[in-house]
Design an enzyme around this catalytic site. Structure first.
Site, mmCIF file in Angstrom:
data_model
loop_
_atom_site.group_PDB
_atom_site.id
_atom_site.type_symbol
_atom_site.label_atom_id
_atom_site.label_comp_id
_atom_site.label_asym_id
_atom_site.label_seq_id
_atom_site.Cartn_x
_atom_site.Cartn_y
_atom_site.Cartn_z
ATOM 1 N N LYS A 52 -19.000 15.394 113.977
ATOM 2 C CA LYS A 52 -19.744 16.026 115.069
ATOM 3 C C LYS A 52 -19.520 17.532 115.092
ATOM 4 O O LYS A 52 -20.463 18.315 115.268
ATOM 5 C CB LYS A 52 -19.341 15.412 116.413
ATOM 6 C CG LYS A 52 -19.824 13.982 116.603
ATOM 7 C CD LYS A 52 -19.214 13.343 117.845
ATOM 8 C CE LYS A 52 -19.696 11.904 117.993
ATOM 9 N NZ LYS A 52 -19.071 11.198 119.105
ATOM 10 N N GLN A 96 -14.564 10.640 123.201
ATOM 11 C CA GLN A 96 -14.669 9.696 122.096
ATOM 12 C C GLN A 96 -14.037 8.350 122.455
ATOM 13 O O GLN A 96 -12.895 8.292 122.910
ATOM 14 C CB GLN A 96 -13.994 10.272 120.844
ATOM 15 C CG GLN A 96 -14.132 9.405 119.611
ATOM 16 C CD GLN A 96 -15.574 9.231 119.168
ATOM 17 O OE1 GLN A 96 -16.359 10.156 119.210
ATOM 18 N NE2 GLN A 96 -15.926 8.030 118.739
ATOM 19 N N ASP A 119 -23.765 11.712 125.845
ATOM 20 C CA ASP A 119 -23.679 10.361 125.267
ATOM 21 C C ASP A 119 -24.624 9.398 125.983
ATOM 22 O O ASP A 119 -24.930 8.327 125.475
ATOM 23 C CB ASP A 119 -22.244 9.828 125.373
ATOM 24 C CG ASP A 119 -21.512 9.846 124.039
ATOM 25 O OD1 ASP A 119 -22.186 9.893 122.998
ATOM 26 O OD2 ASP A 119 -20.275 9.801 124.039
#
Length: 291
Positions: A52, A96, A119
């Site tokens: 990322k 994460q 997200d």
């Protein structure tokens, strides 16, 4: 049979985003900034977060990586999230997953500002998506929709079977595919571990989205000719013939299903690369609300 090439498509999307970022910078506007919070040293998570950060550099984004030790308390993590929530320089951020077992994932996701939830997991964004309102769509479903659209897979009126009902993939996919949108207008069935006579259901499907996490579960005898198959799964399977001792397998038995399919995603190189590309797209969208 046409491969739905996520690697190439994600590369195309990154080029498009990079061009957009150049325009933003030329106009003196704010550069998109994505932050990632990594708790612990899980190998897969570290690799994914690293990818990322690299993707941010590639498209010209600013990026911040916050690394916290495995024994970080829930309170400490929630404090870090609050700092990111109020930092005007950060347009979007992700925590994460998975998190260490002593931390309540749901509590953490609820603490994220929905306007920075790139997200797309916060209940506010899930609710807005369900109501077909502007929102951040979870990156993996967003990537699947983009693949279907860009490859011009006919979805209107199609019989779609989604195997799996997770909050991250299965459930949002069922909602998105049924909505009035370019890769939507389908009739959707959600199947799962308790579904009876699953092969009878999948054999009637025009499109199958396999997201249940069981390697090579969907086989050629479970699908009809000219089916479109989206394989979301990726699992390490022991394989002594490979130098590294394993191979990567999807939820679809590619060899048998691809013989019948009109479109199919490979594993790796299908859905996976699209996830990061769509995370970048969500971050660009978050920044656009400020510019």
């Amino acid at each position: 049979m046409i491969l739905l090439d996520g690697k190439k498509t994600s590369s195309d999307i990154k080029i498009e985003i990079a061009e957009e970022v150049k325009k933003i910078k030329a106009q003196g506007k704010k550069t998109p900034h994505l932050a990632a919070v990594l708790v612990g040293t899980d190998g897969a998570s570290m690799t994914y977060v690293g990818a990322k950060v690299k993707a941010c550099e590639l498209v010209g984004f600013e990026s911040t990586l916050i690394e916290l030790p495995e024994d970080t308390t829930e309170e400490k993590l929630l404090n870090e999230i609050e700092i990111l929530n109020i930092d005007n320089e950060i347009d979007g951020f992700i925590v994460q997953l998975p998190l260490p077992k002593h931390i309540d994932e749901q509590k953490v996701l609820m603490a994220i500002n929905p306007d920075k939830d790139v997200d797309g997991f916060h209940p506010t964004n899930v609710g807005r998506m369900t109501l077909d309102l502007p929102s951040f769509i979870p990156a993996t479903p967003f990537g699947i929709m983009e693949l279907l659209e860009r490859y011009k897979v006919e979805t209107s009126g199609a019989n779609v079977v989604v195997i799996g009902r997770s909050h991250i993939v299965g459930r949002p996919m069922s909602i998105l595919m049924s909505q009035k949108r370019p890769a939507g207008d389908a009739t959707v069935t959600v199947a799962h571990s308790r579904t009876k006579n699953l092969p009878e259901i999948t054999k009637k499907a025009d499109i199958i989205i396999a997201a249940l996490g069981i390697p090579e579960f969907l086989t050629g005898d479970m699908v009809k000719d000219q089916v479109t198959v989206i394989d979301v799964g990726i699992t390490r399977v022991d394989d002594v013939s490979k130098k590294r001792g394993y191979r990567l397998a999807g939820d679809v038995h590619f060899e048998s299903v691809s013989k019948k399919a009109s479109f199919i995603t490979p594993v790796p190189g299908g859905v996976g690369p699209m996830t990061i590309a769509m995370l970048l797209k969500n971050t660009l969208l978050a920044c656009s609300y400020k510019n």
